[in-house]
Design a protein around this motif. Structure first.
Motif, PDB file in Angstrom:
ATOM      1  N   THR A 139      40.340  15.553  37.778  1.00 18.31           N
ATOM      2  CA  THR A 139      39.198  16.204  38.428  1.00 18.31           C
ATOM      3  C   THR A 139      39.298  17.726  38.459  1.00 18.31           C
ATOM      4  O   THR A 139      38.286  18.403  38.633  1.00 18.31           O
ATOM      5  N   GLY A 140      40.513  18.263  38.312  1.00 21.12           N
ATOM      6  CA  GLY A 140      40.707  19.702  38.469  1.00 21.12           C
ATOM      7  C   GLY A 140      40.764  20.139  39.915  1.00 21.12           C
ATOM      8  O   GLY A 140      40.815  21.333  40.206  1.00 21.12           O
ATOM      9  N   ILE A 141      40.755  19.180  40.839  1.00 23.73           N
ATOM     10  CA  ILE A 141      40.840  19.471  42.267  1.00 23.73           C
ATOM     11  C   ILE A 141      42.285  19.279  42.716  1.00 23.73           C
ATOM     12  O   ILE A 141      42.882  18.237  42.430  1.00 23.73           O
ATOM     13  N   PRO A 142      42.898  20.246  43.386  1.00 26.36           N
ATOM     14  CA  PRO A 142      44.281  20.063  43.852  1.00 26.36           C
ATOM     15  C   PRO A 142      44.428  18.784  44.653  1.00 26.36           C
ATOM     16  O   PRO A 142      43.537  18.410  45.439  1.00 26.36           O
ATOM     17  N   GLY A 143      45.560  18.114  44.479  1.00 28.07           N
ATOM     18  CA  GLY A 143      45.769  16.819  45.120  1.00 28.07           C
ATOM     19  C   GLY A 143      45.588  16.848  46.624  1.00 28.07           C
ATOM     20  O   GLY A 143      45.035  15.917  47.214  1.00 28.07           O
ATOM     21  N   ALA A 144      46.029  17.915  47.267  1.00 31.64           N
ATOM     22  CA  ALA A 144      45.934  18.009  48.724  1.00 31.64           C
ATOM     23  C   ALA A 144      44.502  18.165  49.193  1.00 31.64           C
ATOM     24  O   ALA A 144      44.202  17.899  50.369  1.00 31.64           O
ATOM     25  N   LEU A 145      43.603  18.581  48.298  1.00 31.44           N
ATOM     26  CA  LEU A 145      42.212  18.810  48.679  1.00 31.44           C
ATOM     27  C   LEU A 145      41.292  17.648  48.320  1.00 31.44           C
ATOM     28  O   LEU A 145      40.093  17.710  48.602  1.00 31.44           O
ATOM     29  N   LEU A 146      41.826  16.630  47.699  1.00 32.31           N
ATOM     30  CA  LEU A 146      41.004  15.467  47.379  1.00 32.31           C
ATOM     31  C   LEU A 146      40.536  14.811  48.669  1.00 32.31           C
ATOM     32  O   LEU A 146      41.318  14.561  49.578  1.00 32.31           O
ATOM     33  N   ASP A 147      39.248  14.520  48.726  1.00 31.82           N
ATOM     34  CA  ASP A 147      38.647  13.979  49.940  1.00 31.82           C
ATOM     35  C   ASP A 147      38.151  12.572  49.656  1.00 31.82           C
ATOM     36  O   ASP A 147      37.475  12.335  48.647  1.00 31.82           O
ATOM     37  N   GLY A 194      35.813  -1.069  52.927  1.00 28.19           N
ATOM     38  CA  GLY A 194      37.038  -0.330  53.172  1.00 28.19           C
ATOM     39  C   GLY A 194      37.759   0.153  51.930  1.00 28.19           C
ATOM     40  O   GLY A 194      38.850   0.710  52.018  1.00 28.19           O
ATOM     41  N   LYS A 195      37.177  -0.037  50.755  1.00 31.29           N
ATOM     42  CA  LYS A 195      37.803   0.445  49.525  1.00 31.29           C
ATOM     43  C   LYS A 195      37.664   1.955  49.435  1.00 31.29           C
ATOM     44  O   LYS A 195      36.566   2.495  49.584  1.00 31.29           O
ATOM     45  N   PRO A 196      38.763   2.685  49.192  1.00 33.16           N
ATOM     46  CA  PRO A 196      38.668   4.150  49.112  1.00 33.16           C
ATOM     47  C   PRO A 196      37.786   4.617  47.957  1.00 33.16           C
ATOM     48  O   PRO A 196      37.805   4.040  46.874  1.00 33.16           O
ATOM     49  N   VAL A 197      37.021   5.656  48.212  1.00 34.38           N
ATOM     50  CA  VAL A 197      36.108   6.232  47.233  1.00 34.38           C
ATOM     51  C   VAL A 197      36.249   7.750  47.297  1.00 34.38           C
ATOM     52  O   VAL A 197      36.340   8.320  48.383  1.00 34.38           O
ATOM     53  N   LEU A 198      36.284   8.405  46.149  1.00 31.62           N
ATOM     54  CA  LEU A 198      36.322   9.862  46.125  1.00 31.62           C
ATOM     55  C   LEU A 198      34.973  10.427  46.560  1.00 31.62           C
ATOM     56  O   LEU A 198      33.926   9.984  46.108  1.00 31.62           O
ATOM     57  N   VAL A 199      35.011  11.434  47.425  1.00 33.82           N
ATOM     58  CA  VAL A 199      33.776  12.118  47.817  1.00 33.82           C
ATOM     59  C   VAL A 199      33.284  12.985  46.666  1.00 33.82           C
ATOM     60  O   VAL A 199      32.102  12.976  46.318  1.00 33.82           O
ATOM     61  N   GLU A 200      34.178  13.742  46.064  1.00 35.95           N
ATOM     62  CA  GLU A 200      33.862  14.582  44.906  1.00 35.95           C
ATOM     63  C   GLU A 200      34.986  14.462  43.883  1.00 35.95           C
ATOM     64  O   GLU A 200      36.157  14.565  44.256  1.00 35.95           O
ATOM     65  N   PRO A 201      34.629  14.273  42.597  1.00 34.54           N
ATOM     66  CA  PRO A 201      33.296  13.981  42.071  1.00 34.54           C
ATOM     67  C   PRO A 201      32.891  12.544  42.377  1.00 34.54           C
ATOM     68  O   PRO A 201      33.687  11.620  42.209  1.00 34.54           O
ATOM     69  N   ALA A 202      31.657  12.378  42.812  1.00 30.29           N
ATOM     70  CA  ALA A 202      31.194  11.091  43.318  1.00 30.29           C
ATOM     71  C   ALA A 202      31.177   9.999  42.253  1.00 30.29           C
ATOM     72  O   ALA A 202      31.292   8.830  42.570  1.00 30.29           O
TER      73      ALA A 202
END
Length: 241
Positions: free
Chosen positions: A66-74, A81-89
């Motif tokens: 994603t190019g997003i730092p691991g600590a900033l993944l939301d 209850g399955k985890p889903v990335l907020v961005e990129p959706a």
């Protein structure tokens, strides 16, 4: 933490992680407070270290994609209850781990589910099959010579769990309600889900070093579990295996 990229399957990229090799300090630092809290619940240090390594591997892999730092993944949680990335959706992922090995899948086409098991003796395979396999799958297992039953059972088990994780329900569905088969061939699975039928593309593959793997991809876009309101937590989608 050793990550090995496996040959890609249709619409998905795959990685295998060795959970007994230590992750880098930078990878560990990316874990959330919730992940650390869950890690502390493990009684045995080995299980705690493997949990940390699995989540560090997932965050590192998602950060690369994603190019997003691991600590900033939301992350948010889907309806089940399955985890889903907020961005990129539009990016889908799934994590599975068994003892010292983890499997990570990432795709941008539709919801996916993976499962992994280490090949090992399964003396209770017949009893487990009676509880979780269809009658046809139980007959197929019993018809095999004894030396082939351990792998065949684990192939069937991973195929069942990959399907359930793809639709996000975990073991909330009776695994005897759909046929996943014990062969490692590709198969279109029809899974009953809340009055509808989900269609999934299912296949097994060899993860190397005695690792049995399966991946399922939802073919019906309207079957994906709707997202719930964002929550500042991260849950392991291995829970839904």
């Amino acid at each position: 933490m050793t990550l090995v990229q496996l040959p890609a399957t249709a619409h998905c990229q795959l990685w295998r992680a060795d959970l007994d090799s230590a992750p880098t300090p930078a990878a560990v630092a990316c874990l959330s407070d919730d992940e650390w809290e869950r890690a502390r619940r493990f009684v045995f240090a080995r299980d705690r270290h493997r949990f940390v390594a699995a989540h560090a591997a997932l965050r590192s892999t998602l950060a690369q994609q994603t190019g997003i730092p691991g600590a900033l993944l939301d992350f948010t949680l889907g309806a089940f209850g399955k985890p889903v990335l907020v961005e990129p959706a539009g990016l889908h992922f799934n994590l599975s781990h068994s003892q010292s090995v983890a499997l990570i899948a990432i795709g941008d086409d539709s919801e996916i589910g993976v499962d992994v098991e280490l090949l090992r003796p399964m003396p209770d395979a017949a009893a487990l099959a009676a509880d979780y396999f269809t009658a046809a799958e139980q007959r197929a297992l019993a018809s095999l010579p004894p030396e082939r039953r351990d792998r065949a059972f684990l192939v069937g088990w991973t195929r069942k769990e990959a399907c359930l994780k793809a639709v996000g329900t975990g073991l909330g569905i009776d695994t005897r309600s759909f046929e996943a088969g014990l062969d490692e061939d590709a198969l279109e699975v029809r899974l009953p889900l809340e009055g509808r039928v989900a269609r999934l593309a299912l296949r097994s593959f060899d993860g190397g070093e005695g690792v049995v793997c399966a991946i399922a991809r939802v073919l019906d876009s309207d079957m994906a579990a709707p997202a719930a309101a964002p929550r500042p937590v991260f849950q392991d989608n291995e829970t839904y295996a």
